[in-house]
Each structure stands twice: as C-alpha cells, then as structure tokens.
Enzyme design. Structure first.
Site, PDB file in Angstrom:
ATOM      1  N   SER A 238       0.092 -18.845  -8.448  1.00  0.00           N
ATOM      2  CA  SER A 238      -0.081 -20.262  -8.774  1.00  0.00           C
ATOM      3  C   SER A 238       0.963 -21.149  -8.102  1.00  0.00           C
ATOM      4  O   SER A 238       0.854 -22.366  -8.148  1.00  0.00           O
ATOM      5  CB  SER A 238      -0.008 -20.459 -10.291  1.00  0.00           C
ATOM      6  OG  SER A 238       1.251 -20.029 -10.767  1.00  0.00           O
TER       7      SER A 238
ATOM      8  N   CYS B 204      19.150   0.695 -17.924  1.00  0.00           N
ATOM      9  CA  CYS B 204      20.157   0.796 -18.973  1.00  0.00           C
ATOM     10  C   CYS B 204      21.103  -0.404 -18.870  1.00  0.00           C
ATOM     11  O   CYS B 204      21.679  -0.657 -17.808  1.00  0.00           O
ATOM     12  CB  CYS B 204      20.935   2.103 -18.834  1.00  0.00           C
ATOM     13  SG  CYS B 204      22.241   2.240 -20.070  1.00  0.00           S
TER      14      CYS B 204
ATOM     15  N   GLN C 165       5.063 -10.406  -6.884  1.00  0.00           N
ATOM     16  CA  GLN C 165       5.703 -10.911  -8.108  1.00  0.00           C
ATOM     17  C   GLN C 165       5.241 -10.086  -9.300  1.00  0.00           C
ATOM     18  O   GLN C 165       5.750 -10.260 -10.402  1.00  0.00           O
ATOM     19  CB  GLN C 165       5.306 -12.373  -8.336  1.00  0.00           C
ATOM     20  CG  GLN C 165       5.769 -13.295  -7.233  1.00  0.00           C
ATOM     21  CD  GLN C 165       5.107 -14.655  -7.375  1.00  0.00           C
ATOM     22  OE1 GLN C 165       5.583 -15.532  -8.079  1.00  0.00           O
ATOM     23  NE2 GLN C 165       3.977 -14.829  -6.712  1.00  0.00           N
TER      24      GLN C 165
ATOM     25  N   ILE D 261       4.565  -6.979 -11.845  1.00  0.00           N
ATOM     26  CA  ILE D 261       5.366  -5.855 -12.310  1.00  0.00           C
ATOM     27  C   ILE D 261       4.502  -4.601 -12.459  1.00  0.00           C
ATOM     28  O   ILE D 261       4.995  -3.554 -12.851  1.00  0.00           O
ATOM     29  CB  ILE D 261       6.118  -6.195 -13.619  1.00  0.00           C
ATOM     30  CG1 ILE D 261       5.150  -6.612 -14.727  1.00  0.00           C
ATOM     31  CG2 ILE D 261       7.132  -7.316 -13.360  1.00  0.00           C
ATOM     32  CD1 ILE D 261       5.852  -6.865 -16.079  1.00  0.00           C
TER      33      ILE D 261
ATOM     34  N   HIS E 225      10.051  -9.183  -8.996  1.00  0.00           N
ATOM     35  CA  HIS E 225      10.209  -9.418 -10.436  1.00  0.00           C
ATOM     36  C   HIS E 225      10.305  -8.113 -11.227  1.00  0.00           C
ATOM     37  O   HIS E 225      10.141  -8.114 -12.442  1.00  0.00           O
ATOM     38  CB  HIS E 225       9.058 -10.277 -10.975  1.00  0.00           C
ATOM     39  CG  HIS E 225       9.132 -11.704 -10.506  1.00  0.00           C
ATOM     40  ND1 HIS E 225       8.081 -12.593 -10.580  1.00  0.00           N
ATOM     41  CD2 HIS E 225      10.155 -12.405  -9.955  1.00  0.00           C
ATOM     42  CE1 HIS E 225       8.444 -13.777 -10.089  1.00  0.00           C
ATOM     43  NE2 HIS E 225       9.690 -13.683  -9.687  1.00  0.00           N
TER      44      HIS E 225
ATOM     45  N   GLY F 152      -3.279 -14.968  -4.732  1.00  0.00           N
ATOM     46  CA  GLY F 152      -3.360 -14.939  -6.197  1.00  0.00           C
ATOM     47  C   GLY F 152      -2.096 -15.341  -6.914  1.00  0.00           C
ATOM     48  O   GLY F 152      -1.747 -14.737  -7.931  1.00  0.00           O
TER      49      GLY F 152
HETATM   50  P1  OAD Z   1      -0.033 -17.160 -12.501  1.00  0.00           P
HETATM   51  O1  OAD Z   1      -0.687 -16.650 -13.745  1.00  0.00           O
HETATM   52  O2  OAD Z   1       0.867 -18.329 -12.598  1.00  0.00           O
HETATM   53  O3  OAD Z   1      -1.161 -17.549 -11.444  1.00  0.00           O
HETATM   54  C1  OAD Z   1      -2.208 -16.677 -11.136  1.00  0.00           C
HETATM   55  C2  OAD Z   1      -2.964 -17.254  -9.953  1.00  0.00           C
HETATM   56  O4  OAD Z   1      -3.976 -16.330  -9.616  1.00  0.00           O
HETATM   57  C3  OAD Z   1      -3.634 -18.598 -10.220  1.00  0.00           C
HETATM   58  O5  OAD Z   1      -3.343 -19.482  -9.146  1.00  0.00           O
HETATM   59  C4  OAD Z   1      -5.121 -18.267 -10.255  1.00  0.00           C
HETATM   60  O6  OAD Z   1      -5.929 -19.317  -9.700  1.00  0.00           O
HETATM   61  C5  OAD Z   1      -5.182 -17.041  -9.351  1.00  0.00           C
HETATM   62  N1  OAD Z   1      -6.290 -16.116  -9.649  1.00  0.00           N
HETATM   63  C6  OAD Z   1      -6.783 -15.761 -10.858  1.00  0.00           C
HETATM   64  N2  OAD Z   1      -7.748 -14.849 -10.717  1.00  0.00           N
HETATM   65  C7  OAD Z   1      -7.896 -14.621  -9.391  1.00  0.00           C
HETATM   66  C8  OAD Z   1      -8.747 -13.792  -8.607  1.00  0.00           C
HETATM   67  N3  OAD Z   1      -9.650 -12.968  -9.147  1.00  0.00           N
HETATM   68  N4  OAD Z   1      -8.615 -13.828  -7.254  1.00  0.00           N
HETATM   69  C9  OAD Z   1      -7.706 -14.642  -6.666  1.00  0.00           C
HETATM   70  N5  OAD Z   1      -6.874 -15.452  -7.350  1.00  0.00           N
HETATM   71  C10 OAD Z   1      -6.959 -15.448  -8.698  1.00  0.00           C
HETATM   72  O7  OAD Z   1       0.686 -15.888 -11.815  1.00  0.00           O
HETATM   73  P2  OAD Z   1       1.841 -15.833 -10.715  1.00  0.00           P
HETATM   74  O8  OAD Z   1       1.746 -16.952  -9.756  1.00  0.00           O
HETATM   75  O9  OAD Z   1       1.852 -14.454 -10.195  1.00  0.00           O
HETATM   76  O10 OAD Z   1       7.337 -14.067 -13.457  1.00  0.00           O
HETATM   77  O11 OAD Z   1       3.104 -16.028 -11.638  1.00  0.00           O
HETATM   78  C11 OAD Z   1       4.373 -15.985 -11.050  1.00  0.00           C
HETATM   79  C12 OAD Z   1       5.376 -15.497 -12.040  1.00  0.00           C
HETATM   80  O12 OAD Z   1       5.309 -16.231 -13.268  1.00  0.00           O
HETATM   81  C13 OAD Z   1       5.153 -14.080 -12.538  1.00  0.00           C
HETATM   82  O13 OAD Z   1       5.590 -13.094 -11.649  1.00  0.00           O
HETATM   83  C14 OAD Z   1       5.940 -14.040 -13.794  1.00  0.00           C
HETATM   84  C15 OAD Z   1       5.463 -15.324 -14.390  1.00  0.00           C
HETATM   85  O14 OAD Z   1       6.274 -15.906 -15.291  1.00  0.00           O
HETATM   86  C16 OAD Z   1       8.215 -13.409 -14.220  1.00  0.00           C
HETATM   87  O15 OAD Z   1       7.885 -12.750 -15.174  1.00  0.00           O
HETATM   88  C17 OAD Z   1       9.640 -13.567 -13.780  1.00  0.00           C
END
Ligand code: OAD
Length: 230
Positions: A174, A113, A87, A89, A105, A172
């Site tokens: 959420s 463009c 997910q 970028i 994503h 990693g």
């Molecule tokens: P989040 O910021 O929602 O969640 C990050 C996760 O990583 C959390 O569950 C933390 O507990 C975990 N975490 C943090 N540090 C860590 C570490 N050192 N080791 C292991 N785990 C760790 O990020 P995403 O789930 O990736 O979408 O978010 C999903 C999407 O929401 C993103 O791709 C983005 C955002 O809006 C778009 O932009 C479309």
C-alpha cells in the site's frame, strides 16, 4: 540488468493471509499499538504471543500462490542481478523456491531471545514460559519480527541494491509504511524505471512510471513471462 522487487501483503492475500489495513483501521481486530509495538509487548506479552501464535499456525496451513511461484521462476531464469525484498513475515517466497529473500520486517517462523539475541526456527506457539535453548532463559523469547518504532532489517544492503537497480517493481504493497514506502523515490532518483503491481491504486501510484492492475496471481506471472521474453 539489475532488478529489485519489493513485495507486500498483497502478494500473499490470495494464499489466504489477510492484508494489514482493514477499513476499520484495525489489524485483525487489534489496535496496532497493542500487538505490534515494543510497548505493547512490555504491557501484555501474552496477548502479543497469542496474536502471533494464531498467525503462525495459519501460515503453516497455507501455500504459495502463482505470484510467489512466478517470482521464484524469474529468479532461476533472470540473466542479471535480482534482489527480492519483502515486507511480509511469511515464508511463502522461500517455499515457492526464491533464494536469498530479504525479510526487512522479520520472519514469523523464527523467535528471538531478548536476553542473548539468539534467533531460532519457531513453528510452535510462544508464551512467557518458552525457553531460549541458547541461554536457558525463560520469558525471554519474542517473535523475530519488526514492530513499529523498531528499525527494519538490512536497510543498508537494501538501499545499496536499490541505488544500483535498473528496474524497481513494488508488488502488493500500500506504500503507507516507511521506509519501504520511500524506496520508489530512491529508485527513481538513482535512474531506475519503476513499476507498481497492485489490485488497486495506492497513495504511491503517482510515483511510479508504470502501473499493472489486477490480482497478483494473474499480473505477476504475466509480467514475469513478458520480462523473460523481452
Ligand atoms: P497493506 O495491507 O498496507 O497493503 C496491501 C496492499 O496489497 C494494498 O495496496 C492492496 O491494494 C494490495 N492487494 C490486496 N490484495 C491484492 C492482490 N490479490 N493482488 C495484488 N495486490 C493486492 O500491506 P503492506 O503494504 O505490505 O509492517 O504493509 C506494509 C507493512 O505494514 C507491513 O509489512 C507491516 C504493516 O504494518 C510491520 O509489521 C512492521
């Protein structure tokens, strides 16, 4: 054995890229609607460009961490099929050496463009004055990322890979943003074993068969060693 791995912001956190959801509900001080939606871009393209320009220049200063490197090592040595979906970028999986990463994503180091659809590498700042080298248009480029309200990339391929998975691992993430948050249920319904690797428990944790807790830079290399030894 078919292995499907989904990564999220947590895998890049120890490289110095902040995760998305701060306790204040803001994304690095911005409302998500302002910087990560098509409407936000229509309303104020310069603010959106500035937001992604900062992220792009920061990305160019960081390096992959042991979790990215371990997954690249796994890709080189895994005897079965391995599909890596992110997910994120950022390009840290690629820089670590992982091949064929599916960026559902989008990618910060590419522009798109809005006039001709051309996707091009982009390592410098974008602005309304940027020129599309494919069609010559000005004020037509946007970051090649998926915003809220837009369809993630390669969903058909992703669903096919998950349907054939024997093991599905989410690292990693959420589990708050769909459709990625629903991949674990799809994997389970198709018979895969499921594993969550995360620093903390998440709202999706009850959906997984197994949980590995701790920082990705430690848990992922450990998991990869165990997988390759088994
Ligand atoms: P989040 O910021 O929602 O969640 C990050 C996760 O990583 C959390 O569950 C933390 O507990 C975990 N975490 C943090 N540090 C860590 C570490 N050192 N080791 C292991 N785990 C760790 O990020 P995403 O789930 O990736 O979408 O978010 C999903 C999407 O929401 C993103 O791709 C983005 C955002 O809006 C778009 O932009 C479309």
């Amino acid at each position: 054995m078919n292995l499907v791995i989904l990564t999220g912001a947590g895998i890049s956190a120890e490289s110095g890229i902040p995760v998305f959801r701060g306790s204040d509900g803001l994304w690095e001080g911005h409302r998500v609607e302002d910087v990560a939606t098509p409407d936000g871009f229509r309303r104020d393209a310069e603010t959106v460009h500035h937001f992604y320009n900062l992220r792009r220049s920061r990305l160019l200063e960081v390096t992959p961490n042991p979790a990215h490197l371990a997954l690249a090592h796994l890709a080189r040595h895994w005897p079965g099929r391995l599909t890596l979906i992110t997910q994120n970028i950022d390009d840290l999986h690629e820089r670590a050496g992982s091949p064929d990463v599916i960026h559902m994503h989008g990618e910060l180091l590419k522009s798109r463009c809005t006039h001709c659809g051309a996707v091009a590498p982009c390592t410098t700042d974008l602005s309304r004055a940027s020129l599309c080298h494919a069609c010559g248009g000005i004020d037509v480029l946007r970051p090649h990322v998926v915003w809220f309200g837009e369809m993630p990339f390669q969903l058909g391929l992703i669903e096919r890979e998950i349907q054939q998975a024997h093991l599905f691992a989410a690292i990693g993430t959420s589990g708050r943003v769909y459709p990625a948050a629903g991949f674990v249920s799809l994997a389970r319904s198709c018979g895969a074993r499921t594993l969550e690797i995360n620093l903390d428990s998440t709202r999706s944790s009850p959906d997984f068969d197994e949980i590995l807790s701790g920082p990705a830079s430690e848990t992922v290399p450990h998991w990869v060693r165990e997988l390759l030894d088994s």
